[in-house]
Enzyme design. Structure first.
Site, PDB file in Angstrom:
ATOM      1  N   SER A 120      37.662  39.143  46.050  1.00 55.91           N
ATOM      2  CA  SER A 120      38.555  40.195  46.557  1.00 55.91           C
ATOM      3  C   SER A 120      38.539  41.424  45.640  1.00 55.91           C
ATOM      4  CB  SER A 120      39.974  39.672  46.759  1.00 55.91           C
ATOM      5  OG  SER A 120      40.613  39.452  45.532  1.00 55.91           O
ATOM      6  N   ASN A 121      38.370  41.221  44.338  1.00 56.87           N
ATOM      7  CA  ASN A 121      38.268  42.394  43.446  1.00 56.87           C
ATOM      8  C   ASN A 121      36.961  43.147  43.673  1.00 56.87           C
ATOM      9  OD1 ASN A 121      40.574  42.818  41.460  1.00 56.87           O
ATOM     10  ND2 ASN A 121      40.307  40.589  41.398  1.00 56.87           N
ATOM     11  N   LEU A 150      33.882  33.219  35.695  1.00 59.47           N
ATOM     12  CA  LEU A 150      34.598  32.252  34.857  1.00 59.47           C
ATOM     13  C   LEU A 150      33.788  31.696  33.683  1.00 59.47           C
ATOM     14  CD1 LEU A 150      36.552  30.436  37.703  1.00 59.47           C
ATOM     15  CD2 LEU A 150      37.235  32.421  36.328  1.00 59.47           C
ATOM     16  N   LEU A 184      31.388  32.217  30.091  1.00 63.75           N
ATOM     17  CA  LEU A 184      31.267  33.173  28.968  1.00 63.75           C
ATOM     18  C   LEU A 184      29.980  33.973  29.112  1.00 63.75           C
ATOM     19  CD1 LEU A 184      32.120  31.602  25.483  1.00 63.75           C
ATOM     20  CD2 LEU A 184      33.289  33.474  26.658  1.00 63.75           C
ATOM     21  N   ASN A 214      36.584  43.059  31.844  1.00 65.47           N
ATOM     22  CA  ASN A 214      37.045  41.891  32.597  1.00 65.47           C
ATOM     23  C   ASN A 214      38.438  42.175  33.131  1.00 65.47           C
ATOM     24  OD1 ASN A 214      37.198  39.066  33.443  1.00 65.47           O
ATOM     25  ND2 ASN A 214      38.623  38.777  31.728  1.00 65.47           N
ATOM     26  N   HIS A 261      41.920  40.364  34.160  1.00 63.01           N
ATOM     27  CA  HIS A 261      42.631  39.106  33.917  1.00 63.01           C
ATOM     28  C   HIS A 261      43.992  39.185  34.620  1.00 63.01           C
ATOM     29  CE1 HIS A 261      43.521  35.418  31.759  1.00 63.01           C
ATOM     30  NE2 HIS A 261      44.739  35.886  31.576  1.00 63.01           N
ATOM     31  N   ASP A 309      39.005  36.539  26.701  1.00 61.19           N
ATOM     32  CA  ASP A 309      40.234  37.338  26.806  1.00 61.19           C
ATOM     33  C   ASP A 309      40.736  37.960  25.502  1.00 61.19           C
ATOM     34  OD1 ASP A 309      40.282  36.600  29.510  1.00 61.19           O
ATOM     35  OD2 ASP A 309      41.431  34.795  29.074  1.00 61.19           O
ATOM     36  N   GLU A 344      45.887  44.086  40.821  1.00 60.95           N
ATOM     37  CA  GLU A 344      44.502  43.999  40.313  1.00 60.95           C
ATOM     38  C   GLU A 344      43.595  44.923  41.124  1.00 60.95           C
ATOM     39  OE1 GLU A 344      42.696  40.122  39.584  1.00 60.95           O
ATOM     40  OE2 GLU A 344      44.667  39.212  39.727  1.00 60.95           O
TER      41      GLU A 344
HETATM   42  C1  GAR Z   1      41.384  37.259  39.978  1.00 62.74           C
HETATM   43  O1  GAR Z   1      42.764  37.044  40.067  1.00 62.74           O
HETATM   44  C2  GAR Z   1      40.984  37.531  38.545  1.00 62.74           C
HETATM   45  O2  GAR Z   1      41.941  38.268  37.820  1.00 62.74           O
HETATM   46  C3  GAR Z   1      40.883  36.130  38.014  1.00 62.74           C
HETATM   47  O3  GAR Z   1      40.235  35.406  39.027  1.00 62.74           O
HETATM   48  C4  GAR Z   1      40.620  35.975  40.283  1.00 62.74           C
HETATM   49  C5  GAR Z   1      39.381  36.257  41.072  1.00 62.74           C
HETATM   50  O4  GAR Z   1      39.713  36.651  42.364  1.00 62.74           O
HETATM   51  N1  GAR Z   1      40.169  36.084  36.785  1.00 62.74           N
HETATM   52  C6  GAR Z   1      40.498  35.267  35.796  1.00 62.74           C
HETATM   53  O5  GAR Z   1      41.404  34.458  35.881  1.00 62.74           O
HETATM   54  C7  GAR Z   1      39.659  35.417  34.528  1.00 62.74           C
HETATM   55  N2  GAR Z   1      40.269  34.748  33.439  1.00 62.74           N
HETATM   56  P1  GAR Z   1      38.674  37.403  43.283  1.00 62.74           P
HETATM   57  O6  GAR Z   1      37.390  36.560  43.256  1.00 62.74           O
HETATM   58  O7  GAR Z   1      39.309  37.381  44.636  1.00 62.74           O
HETATM   59  O8  GAR Z   1      38.469  38.773  42.743  1.00 62.74           O
END
Ligand code: GAR
Length: 202
Positions: A13-14, A86, A88, A103, A105, A146, A175
């Protein structure tokens, strides 16, 4: 145009928010979407937007972790965006793209970060801690989870929210605004990194 590679592991979604952002249209080109999960939803979003997809891994068809820095250089990438990725990032990439990896978070770092703190794990920890605010953070990426310098954060009041799912939903909305905001700042040279401190110019 700033050439961006977006790294994903799941829903995307991001990634979608970046691709849809009107303010990034004339500033940024998403050159490639890279994932450690071959069948992730984000790959479909990339394909629907005619963005090249590449898998990362140890099999023959994938880019290897050791070959990743060279791959990104060969595509002239200016900025690497981790959007729900997810794993490194290898040290070789961190070195080669110093201060050019960000990144997103889903919490207010430095709280609720570190290994294992991703997705719903973060929101459950936030709920269980009884904090009154949560939010989203975009930070520079270094060798550990992080811990890189914070570039920008947005806060929301969560005192009325009673479930991790509700917190996740509200945080995700911000986000989707915060990530394009920071990428725009990179594209317009408004992110200055000096002595390990980040300044975001207006
Ligand atoms: C998002 O909420 C992002 O901030 C999180 O994973 C989700 C991905 O959603 N990232 C972490 O937790 C990293 N530590 P998306 O695939 O719909 O963008």
């Amino acid at each position: 145009m700033l050439r961006v590679a977006v790294f994903v592991s799941g829903r995307g979604s991001n990634l979608q928010a970046v691709l849809n952002s009107p303010k990034l249209k004339n500033l940024v080109v998403v050159d490639s979407v890279i994932s450690d999960k071959k069948n992730c939803k984000a790959f479909q979003i990339a394909a629907d937007n005619s963005v090249a997809c590449f898998s990362l891994g140890n099999d023959k068809e994938s880019i290897s972790y050791s070959g990743l820095a060279d791959f990104l250089k060969s595509r002239n990438i200016d900025l690497i965006v981790l959007a729900g990725f997810l794993k490194l990032i290898p040290d070789s990439v961190i070195k080669e793209f110093k201060n050019k990896i960000i990144n997103i978070h889903p919490a207010l770092l430095p709280a609720f970060g570190g290994k294992g703190m991703f997705g719903m794990n973060v929101h459950k920890a936030v709920l269980n801690s009884s904090v009154k605010e949560s939010g989203a953070t975009v930070h520079l990426v270094d060798e550990t989870y992080d811990t890189g310098q914070i570039i920008a954060q947005r806060k929301i009041d969560i005192s009325d929210l009673n479930s991790a799912e509700a917190i996740a939903e509200h945080v995700l909305k911000i986000e989707h605004e915060l990530l394009p905001f920071v990428i725009e700042k990179f594209a317009t040279n408004k992110i200055l990194v000096k002595n390990n401190k980040v300044d975001v110019l207006q």
